[in-house]
Write a protein that holds these residues in place. Structure first.
Motif, PDB file in Angstrom:
ATOM      1  N   ALA A   6      -1.843   7.912   7.290  1.00 30.25           N
ATOM      2  CA  ALA A   6      -0.968   8.277   8.409  1.00 30.25           C
ATOM      3  C   ALA A   6      -0.941   7.161   9.435  1.00 30.25           C
ATOM      4  CB  ALA A   6      -1.449   9.564   9.064  1.00 30.25           C
ATOM      5  N   ILE A   7       0.251   6.906   9.975  1.00 28.63           N
ATOM      6  CA  ILE A   7       0.418   5.954  11.077  1.00 28.63           C
ATOM      7  C   ILE A   7       0.518   6.745  12.373  1.00 28.63           C
ATOM      8  CG2 ILE A   7       1.973   4.268  12.134  1.00 28.63           C
ATOM      9  CD1 ILE A   7       2.741   3.374   9.310  1.00 28.63           C
ATOM     10  N   SER A   8      -0.201   6.298  13.403  1.00 23.25           N
ATOM     11  CA  SER A   8      -0.195   6.994  14.690  1.00 23.25           C
ATOM     12  C   SER A   8      -0.211   5.982  15.826  1.00 23.25           C
ATOM     13  CB  SER A   8      -1.432   7.902  14.790  1.00 23.25           C
ATOM     14  OG  SER A   8      -1.544   8.470  16.076  1.00 23.25           O
ATOM     15  N   ASN A   9       0.292   6.439  16.985  1.00 21.94           N
ATOM     16  CA  ASN A   9       0.169   5.621  18.204  1.00 21.94           C
ATOM     17  C   ASN A   9      -0.966   6.133  19.092  1.00 21.94           C
ATOM     18  OD1 ASN A   9       1.175   7.974  19.302  1.00 21.94           O
ATOM     19  ND2 ASN A   9       3.128   7.104  19.981  1.00 21.94           N
ATOM     20  N   GLY A  10      -1.689   7.132  18.608  1.00 17.47           N
ATOM     21  CA  GLY A  10      -2.839   7.654  19.345  1.00 17.47           C
ATOM     22  C   GLY A  10      -2.573   8.931  20.108  1.00 17.47           C
ATOM     23  N   MET A  35       0.845  -1.192   0.000  1.00 20.40           N
ATOM     24  CA  MET A  35       0.000   0.000   0.000  1.00 20.40           C
ATOM     25  C   MET A  35       0.881   1.243   0.000  1.00 20.40           C
ATOM     26  SD  MET A  35      -3.001   1.081   2.730  1.00 20.40           S
ATOM     27  CE  MET A  35      -3.712  -0.554   2.629  1.00 20.40           C
ATOM     28  N   MET A  36       0.440   2.267  -0.751  1.00 21.98           N
ATOM     29  CA  MET A  36       1.258   3.466  -0.917  1.00 21.98           C
ATOM     30  C   MET A  36       0.597   4.677  -0.253  1.00 21.98           C
ATOM     31  SD  MET A  36       3.735   2.128  -2.583  1.00 21.98           S
ATOM     32  CE  MET A  36       4.710   3.547  -3.111  1.00 21.98           C
ATOM     33  N   ASN A  37       1.437   5.604   0.190  1.00 23.00           N
ATOM     34  CA  ASN A  37       0.993   6.871   0.768  1.00 23.00           C
ATOM     35  C   ASN A  37       1.498   8.013  -0.096  1.00 23.00           C
ATOM     36  OD1 ASN A  37       0.082   8.849   2.682  1.00 23.00           O
ATOM     37  ND2 ASN A  37       2.173   9.005   3.452  1.00 23.00           N
ATOM     38  N   THR A  38       0.619   8.973  -0.388  1.00 20.83           N
ATOM     39  CA  THR A  38       1.013  10.186  -1.094  1.00 20.83           C
ATOM     40  C   THR A  38       0.963  11.342  -0.109  1.00 20.83           C
ATOM     41  OG1 THR A  38       0.145   9.357  -3.191  1.00 20.83           O
ATOM     42  CG2 THR A  38       0.503  11.736  -3.014  1.00 20.83           C
ATOM     43  N   LEU A  39       2.008  12.158  -0.094  1.00 20.78           N
ATOM     44  CA  LEU A  39       2.079  13.231   0.888  1.00 20.78           C
ATOM     45  C   LEU A  39       2.580  14.521   0.260  1.00 20.78           C
ATOM     46  CD1 LEU A  39       5.311  13.791   1.852  1.00 20.78           C
ATOM     47  CD2 LEU A  39       4.995  11.461   2.706  1.00 20.78           C
ATOM     48  N   VAL A  40       2.229  15.649   0.915  1.00 19.30           N
ATOM     49  CA  VAL A  40       2.755  16.959   0.565  1.00 19.30           C
ATOM     50  C   VAL A  40       3.889  17.260   1.535  1.00 19.30           C
ATOM     51  CG1 VAL A  40       2.271  19.431   0.400  1.00 19.30           C
ATOM     52  CG2 VAL A  40       0.529  17.770  -0.289  1.00 19.30           C
ATOM     53  N   GLY A  47       0.704  -1.150  19.120  1.00 21.28           N
ATOM     54  CA  GLY A  47       0.213   0.117  19.640  1.00 21.28           C
ATOM     55  C   GLY A  47      -0.092   1.152  18.570  1.00 21.28           C
ATOM     56  N   GLU A  48       0.168   0.826  17.307  1.00 23.36           N
ATOM     57  CA  GLU A  48      -0.058   1.774  16.221  1.00 23.36           C
ATOM     58  C   GLU A  48      -1.307   1.424  15.419  1.00 23.36           C
ATOM     59  OE1 GLU A  48       4.451   3.283  15.127  1.00 23.36           O
ATOM     60  OE2 GLU A  48       3.597   1.595  13.992  1.00 23.36           O
ATOM     61  N   PHE A  49      -1.752   2.393  14.620  1.00 23.30           N
ATOM     62  CA  PHE A  49      -2.869   2.163  13.699  1.00 23.30           C
ATOM     63  C   PHE A  49      -2.665   3.017  12.456  1.00 23.30           C
ATOM     64  CE2 PHE A  49      -4.105   5.249  16.942  1.00 23.30           C
ATOM     65  CZ  PHE A  49      -4.523   6.344  16.192  1.00 23.30           C
ATOM     66  N   LEU A  50      -3.335   2.601  11.381  1.00 19.43           N
ATOM     67  CA  LEU A  50      -3.206   3.289  10.093  1.00 19.43           C
ATOM     68  C   LEU A  50      -4.529   3.959   9.745  1.00 19.43           C
ATOM     69  CD1 LEU A  50      -1.622   3.849   7.436  1.00 19.43           C
ATOM     70  CD2 LEU A  50      -2.553   1.682   6.567  1.00 19.43           C
ATOM     71  N   VAL A  51      -4.448   5.245   9.415  1.00 18.85           N
ATOM     72  CA  VAL A  51      -5.629   6.032   9.077  1.00 18.85           C
ATOM     73  C   VAL A  51      -5.636   6.334   7.585  1.00 18.85           C
ATOM     74  CG1 VAL A  51      -6.913   8.162   9.527  1.00 18.85           C
ATOM     75  CG2 VAL A  51      -5.559   7.104  11.362  1.00 18.85           C
ATOM     76  N   ALA A  52      -6.761   6.071   6.933  1.00 19.83           N
ATOM     77  CA  ALA A  52      -6.989   6.532   5.572  1.00 19.83           C
ATOM     78  C   ALA A  52      -7.623   7.914   5.678  1.00 19.83           C
ATOM     79  CB  ALA A  52      -7.899   5.580   4.816  1.00 19.83           C
ATOM     80  N   GLU A  91       5.244   7.079  -1.236  1.00 19.64           N
ATOM     81  CA  GLU A  91       6.122   6.135  -0.557  1.00 19.64           C
ATOM     82  C   GLU A  91       5.316   4.947  -0.056  1.00 19.64           C
ATOM     83  OE1 GLU A  91       7.704   8.657   2.501  1.00 19.64           O
ATOM     84  OE2 GLU A  91       5.945   8.407   3.784  1.00 19.64           O
ATOM     85  N   GLU A  92       6.003   3.843   0.109  1.00 18.65           N
ATOM     86  CA  GLU A  92       5.331   2.640   0.594  1.00 18.65           C
ATOM     87  C   GLU A  92       5.074   2.763   2.089  1.00 18.65           C
ATOM     88  OE1 GLU A  92       5.725  -2.245   0.286  1.00 18.65           O
ATOM     89  OE2 GLU A  92       7.248  -0.934  -0.613  1.00 18.65           O
ATOM     90  N   ILE A  93       3.922   2.309   2.523  1.00 13.28           N
ATOM     91  CA  ILE A  93       3.547   2.363   3.942  1.00 13.28           C
ATOM     92  C   ILE A  93       4.177   1.178   4.660  1.00 13.28           C
ATOM     93  CG2 ILE A  93       1.625   2.327   5.578  1.00 13.28           C
ATOM     94  CD1 ILE A  93      -0.108   3.525   3.314  1.00 13.28           C
ATOM     95  N   ARG A  94       4.908   1.461   5.719  1.00 10.34           N
ATOM     96  CA  ARG A  94       5.586   0.391   6.471  1.00 10.34           C
ATOM     97  C   ARG A  94       4.587  -0.422   7.292  1.00 10.34           C
ATOM     98  NH1 ARG A  94       5.542   1.656  11.796  1.00 10.34           N
ATOM     99  NH2 ARG A  94       5.685   3.836  12.470  1.00 10.34           N
ATOM    100  N   GLU A  95       5.068  -1.538   7.818  1.00 10.85           N
ATOM    101  CA  GLU A  95       4.251  -2.378   8.699  1.00 10.85           C
ATOM    102  C   GLU A  95       4.018  -1.659  10.034  1.00 10.85           C
ATOM    103  OE1 GLU A  95       2.871  -5.440   8.146  1.00 10.85           O
ATOM    104  OE2 GLU A  95       3.487  -5.173   6.051  1.00 10.85           O
ATOM    105  N   LEU A  96       2.868  -1.902  10.614  1.00  8.80           N
ATOM    106  CA  LEU A  96       2.549  -1.301  11.911  1.00  8.80           C
ATOM    107  C   LEU A  96       3.308  -1.974  13.038  1.00  8.80           C
ATOM    108  CD1 LEU A  96      -1.363  -0.934  11.718  1.00  8.80           C
ATOM    109  CD2 LEU A  96       0.374   0.822  11.275  1.00  8.80           C
ATOM    110  N   HIS A  97       3.722  -1.172  14.030  1.00 11.21           N
ATOM    111  CA  HIS A  97       4.268  -1.705  15.266  1.00 11.21           C
ATOM    112  C   HIS A  97       3.137  -1.863  16.273  1.00 11.21           C
ATOM    113  CE1 HIS A  97       8.107   0.599  13.918  1.00 11.21           C
ATOM    114  NE2 HIS A  97       8.076  -0.608  13.388  1.00 11.21           N
TER     115      HIS A  97
END
Length: 331
Positions: free
Chosen positions: A101-105, A1-6, A34-39, A26-32
């Motif tokens: 975006a990847i976040s830990n909250g 899965m790919m992410n496009t960013l400014v 405690g993390e989550f991925l937001v579309a 860029e390619e989206i890395r694997e989650l660690h």
């Protein structure tokens, strides 16, 4: 899965330019754990972004070159390794100007889109609405019967300030840059008076609409607007400095108030508002504002632009006055 960013590629001198930004995929890395991925579905376009492009630190550190532009964004969690943020949950926060975006909250709010539009959580129920709420009520301290003047009043912050002031029993004056925007203030937002600062004399109109002076001035503009308002303060007035959009493109040559001694003669005070100081109280404030919207006491206007590729041109609208209502960029 790919992410496009400014990304921020260079720091502007004057207005932001297309060349200050880059678009990367860029390619989206694997989650660690405690993390989550937001579309991400929508970005909030705010005047503060121009300040975030500068080097150095004020209330928040400037965006580093080569990194994703800072942005309040909202979207849906599509992957999660955090039990507090399950898949399918909608969230809002500083998730950046990007598609994913990847976040830990940390600093992320769970939002309920079943009873309100997702874009409202970037405007009236998000940072701009909270800025209006706490800036007026905690810094301006309006009392029933007082006169409140709001600059840049047709934007989401200004229009919300004015409508809350009306709820609190105040006489409200707003200034904006077109007859259409002034009509919106009086006919939809319930302002008592609206001044087109481009075609009318601000000082003359303030003296007409507030012959005994302004008790609360909520400033989003700075420069000459601030000077004029200071000359029309009532005794005991409170001035709330929220922003200075007239100055943001030349922060090295800020034109401060030349008649600041009017604060002394008015026995008044001038305060700044940084909304993050009240972040623990955001949920209660958002609930109260949502109630006012349901009751028809607050009206919301949005200006929606589609496409991340339009990021720069959309941002520039904030400084030309082209937008009308809360400016949101949808993905």
């Amino acid at each position: 899965m790919m992410n496009t960013l400014v990304s921020l590629e260079s720091r502007p001198t004057g207005p932001a330019q297309e060349s200050n930004f880059g678009m990367k995929t860029e390619e989206i890395r694997e989650l660690h754990e405690g993390e989550f991925l937001v579309a991400i579905e929508a970005l909030s376009m705010d005047p503060a972004i121009r300040g975030w492009m500068n080097e150095g630190t004020t209330y928040i550190k400037g965006v580093e070159l080569g990194t994703v532009m800072r942005s309040f964004s909202a979207g849906k969690i599509i992957q999660s390794k955090n039990t507090k943020f399950p898949v399918g949950t909608y969230v809002e926060g500083l998730l950046g100007a990007q598609t994913h975006a990847i976040s830990n909250g940390a600093g992320i709010r769970i939002i309920d889109v079943s009873k309100s539009k997702l874009t409202h959580h970037l405007g009236i129920l998000g940072m701009p609405g909270m800025t209006a709420y706490f800036g007026l009520l905690k810094r301006g301290e309006p009392q029933s019967g007082e006169v409140v003047y709001v600059s840049a009043a047709s934007g989401v912050v200004g229009s919300t300030v004015g409508q809350i002031a009306k709820i609190k029993g105040c006489t409200v004056i707003g200034s904006a840059g077109s007859d259409e925007k002034c009509k919106f203030l009086t006919e939809e937002c319930g302002f008592d008076f609206a001044i087109n600062y481009k075609t009318e004399n601000l000082d003359t109109k303030l003296k007409e609409y507030a012959p005994n002076g302004i008790h609360v001035f909520y400033d989003n503009v700075g420069g000459n607007t601030l000077n004029t308002a200071l000359a029309n303060l009532a005794q005991g007035a409170r001035v709330v400095i929220c922003g200075a959009i007239s100055q943001y493109n030349d922060m090295g040559n800020i034109q401060g108030p030349s008649n600041y001694m009017k604060i002394v003669t008015a026995r008044g005070k001038m305060n700044g508002i940084i909304v993050f100081d009240f972040i623990a109280d955001w949920p209660d404030a958002a609930n109260e504002i949502a109630g006012w919207i349901d009751e028809g006491k607050i009206h919301v206007k949005e200006h929606i632009v589609s496409g991340l590729e339009n990021y720069t041109s959309t941002l520039m609208m904030l400084f030309t006055g082209e937008n009308f209502g809360k400016l949101v960029l949808t993905i």
